[in-house]
Design a protein around this motif. Structure first.
Motif, PDB file in Angstrom:
ATOM      1  N   SER A 124     -12.314  22.001  21.492  1.00 19.01           N
ATOM      2  CA  SER A 124     -12.584  23.437  21.462  1.00 19.01           C
ATOM      3  C   SER A 124     -11.551  24.163  20.606  1.00 19.01           C
ATOM      4  O   SER A 124     -11.882  25.109  19.887  1.00 19.01           O
ATOM      5  N   ALA A 125     -10.304  23.691  20.671  1.00 19.51           N
ATOM      6  CA  ALA A 125      -9.260  24.296  19.849  1.00 19.51           C
ATOM      7  C   ALA A 125      -9.452  23.943  18.373  1.00 19.51           C
ATOM      8  O   ALA A 125      -9.234  24.782  17.488  1.00 19.51           O
ATOM      9  N   VAL A 126      -9.855  22.719  18.112  1.00 19.86           N
ATOM     10  CA  VAL A 126     -10.115  22.310  16.729  1.00 19.86           C
ATOM     11  C   VAL A 126     -11.261  23.140  16.141  1.00 19.86           C
ATOM     12  O   VAL A 126     -11.188  23.594  14.999  1.00 19.86           O
ATOM     13  N   SER A 127     -12.311  23.336  16.924  1.00 20.57           N
ATOM     14  CA  SER A 127     -13.450  24.134  16.451  1.00 20.57           C
ATOM     15  C   SER A 127     -13.011  25.557  16.119  1.00 20.57           C
ATOM     16  O   SER A 127     -13.444  26.141  15.109  1.00 20.57           O
ATOM     17  N   TYR A 128     -12.133  26.098  16.956  1.00 19.10           N
ATOM     18  CA  TYR A 128     -11.618  27.444  16.697  1.00 19.10           C
ATOM     19  C   TYR A 128     -10.823  27.462  15.389  1.00 19.10           C
ATOM     20  O   TYR A 128     -10.958  28.382  14.577  1.00 19.10           O
ATOM     21  N   HIS A 167      -8.667  25.852  33.939  1.00 17.32           N
ATOM     22  CA  HIS A 167      -8.906  24.441  33.644  1.00 17.32           C
ATOM     23  C   HIS A 167      -8.427  24.086  32.235  1.00 17.32           C
ATOM     24  O   HIS A 167      -7.751  23.069  32.028  1.00 17.32           O
ATOM     25  N   TYR A 168      -8.770  24.919  31.248  1.00 18.85           N
ATOM     26  CA  TYR A 168      -8.349  24.654  29.869  1.00 18.85           C
ATOM     27  C   TYR A 168      -6.835  24.733  29.746  1.00 18.85           C
ATOM     28  O   TYR A 168      -6.209  23.908  29.070  1.00 18.85           O
ATOM     29  N   GLN A 169      -6.238  25.721  30.384  1.00 18.68           N
ATOM     30  CA  GLN A 169      -4.791  25.895  30.320  1.00 18.68           C
ATOM     31  C   GLN A 169      -4.065  24.698  30.929  1.00 18.68           C
ATOM     32  O   GLN A 169      -3.099  24.174  30.357  1.00 18.68           O
ATOM     33  N   GLU A 170      -4.551  24.228  32.084  1.00 23.09           N
ATOM     34  CA  GLU A 170      -3.913  23.096  32.741  1.00 23.09           C
ATOM     35  C   GLU A 170      -4.133  21.800  31.967  1.00 23.09           C
ATOM     36  O   GLU A 170      -3.236  20.951  31.895  1.00 23.09           O
ATOM     37  N   SER A 171      -5.322  21.631  31.403  1.00 17.74           N
ATOM     38  CA  SER A 171      -5.589  20.433  30.603  1.00 17.74           C
ATOM     39  C   SER A 171      -4.637  20.356  29.419  1.00 17.74           C
ATOM     40  O   SER A 171      -4.098  19.289  29.091  1.00 17.74           O
ATOM     41  N   TYR A 172      -4.412  21.482  28.780  1.00 20.44           N
ATOM     42  CA  TYR A 172      -3.504  21.513  27.639  1.00 20.44           C
ATOM     43  C   TYR A 172      -2.065  21.234  28.082  1.00 20.44           C
ATOM     44  O   TYR A 172      -1.389  20.354  27.530  1.00 20.44           O
ATOM     45  N   ASN A 173      -1.593  21.962  29.085  1.00 25.66           N
ATOM     46  CA  ASN A 173      -0.195  21.837  29.511  1.00 25.66           C
ATOM     47  C   ASN A 173       0.119  20.471  30.116  1.00 25.66           C
ATOM     48  O   ASN A 173       1.214  19.931  29.912  1.00 25.66           O
ATOM     49  N   LYS A 192     -16.452  10.855  16.921  1.00 24.34           N
ATOM     50  CA  LYS A 192     -16.665   9.445  17.281  1.00 24.34           C
ATOM     51  C   LYS A 192     -15.364   8.741  17.670  1.00 24.34           C
ATOM     52  O   LYS A 192     -15.043   7.651  17.197  1.00 24.34           O
ATOM     53  N   MET A 193     -14.604   9.391  18.564  1.00 29.54           N
ATOM     54  CA  MET A 193     -13.384   8.762  19.064  1.00 29.54           C
ATOM     55  C   MET A 193     -13.756   7.625  20.017  1.00 29.54           C
ATOM     56  O   MET A 193     -14.855   7.597  20.592  1.00 29.54           O
ATOM     57  N   ASP A 194     -12.829   6.699  20.207  1.00 29.61           N
ATOM     58  CA  ASP A 194     -13.102   5.499  21.005  1.00 29.61           C
ATOM     59  C   ASP A 194     -12.515   5.644  22.408  1.00 29.61           C
ATOM     60  O   ASP A 194     -11.300   5.682  22.581  1.00 29.61           O
ATOM     61  N   PHE A 253     -10.424  15.610  26.171  1.00 27.86           N
ATOM     62  CA  PHE A 253     -10.685  15.634  24.733  1.00 27.86           C
ATOM     63  C   PHE A 253     -11.595  16.803  24.364  1.00 27.86           C
ATOM     64  O   PHE A 253     -11.464  17.391  23.286  1.00 27.86           O
ATOM     65  N   ARG A 254     -12.500  17.153  25.254  1.00 25.35           N
ATOM     66  CA  ARG A 254     -13.385  18.302  24.994  1.00 25.35           C
ATOM     67  C   ARG A 254     -12.568  19.589  24.879  1.00 25.35           C
ATOM     68  O   ARG A 254     -12.887  20.470  24.078  1.00 25.35           O
TER      69      ARG A 254
END
Length: 218
Positions: free
Chosen positions: A83-87, A30-36, A101-103, A78-79
């Motif tokens: 997760s990548a930003v947190s890493y 799921h994460y891989q597909e969301s990114y790609n 607080k994105m819109d 966005f989640r």
């Protein structure tokens, strides 16, 4: 001037590799597909000296909104980004998480009811039964009467069915990577069969045994 890509782009592959042994196979895919599919196309080649909230809003979120995606879908994408930003923050690649607080208000909420009424379900099941009274009807009736996920239903074996107690044990699920654990720890559970499902599963088991013997005959 020195420019760097978003921390997400620099380290998303590293994040996936690091978490692959921790995440369930379905989560990893799921994460891989969301990114790609959703993150890399709009911002994968976008270089910034300092990633800003405004740029992310315009280049990612607003673009996803323009594709008519539902708000919940965009928030899930966005989640994955977060997760990548947190890493990146944990590894001190990026000093802090600027993307709070994105819109998402421009995206439709999808509040329209997305389920069958009792009468609609009866009509649907009747049509399925007329078309295929064995495999398809049994599968769809099982989903309708228990609320289990499709992957959970595809992972059920005869050992998981207790006809005496009229219950089904869910302890695995089938995904594109094969048979594995349920999506979450709460996925391990027992669900009850009502009389309609109980009768149909008994019929289906007898049909399976008959087919097995027919196929084994010379």
């Amino acid at each position: 001037m020195f420019q760097e890509k978003l921390a997400l782009i620099l380290d998303f592959v590293t994040l996936l590799d690091m978490k692959k042994s921790v995440w369930r196979p379905g989560t990893y895919i799921h994460y891989q597909e969301s990114y790609n599919n959703h993150i890399k196309p709009p911002i994968g080649n976008h270089k910034l000296q300092k990633p800003t909230k405004m740029t992310l809003q315009r280049e990612l979120i607003d673009k996803l909104v323009s594709y008519k995606l539902k708000r919940a879908t965009i928030q899930e994408i966005f989640r994955v980004f977060k997760s990548a930003v947190s890493y990146a923050v944990e590894e001190e690649i990026q000093p802090k998480d600027c993307f709070t607080k994105m819109d998402f208000s421009a995206a439709p909420t999808g509040d329209k009811a997305n389920f069958y009424t009792e009468e609609e379900l009866k009509t649907f099941l009747s049509c399925v039964k007329d078309n295929d009274p064995t495999t398809r009807y049994t599968a769809i009736l099982t989903l309708a009467m228990t609320g289990m996920r499709k992957g959970e239903m595809m992972g059920i074996t005869w050992n998981d069915l207790d006809f005496k107690a009229k219950s089904i044990t869910i302890n695995k699920a089938r995904t594109r990577t094969g048979l594995g654990p349920p999506k979450s720890d709460n996925g391990y559970r027992k669900v009850s069969m009502n009389n309609e499902l109980y009768s149909q599963l008994k019929i289906y088991k007898a049909w399976c045994i008959k087919k097995k013997w027919e196929n084994s005959m010379p």
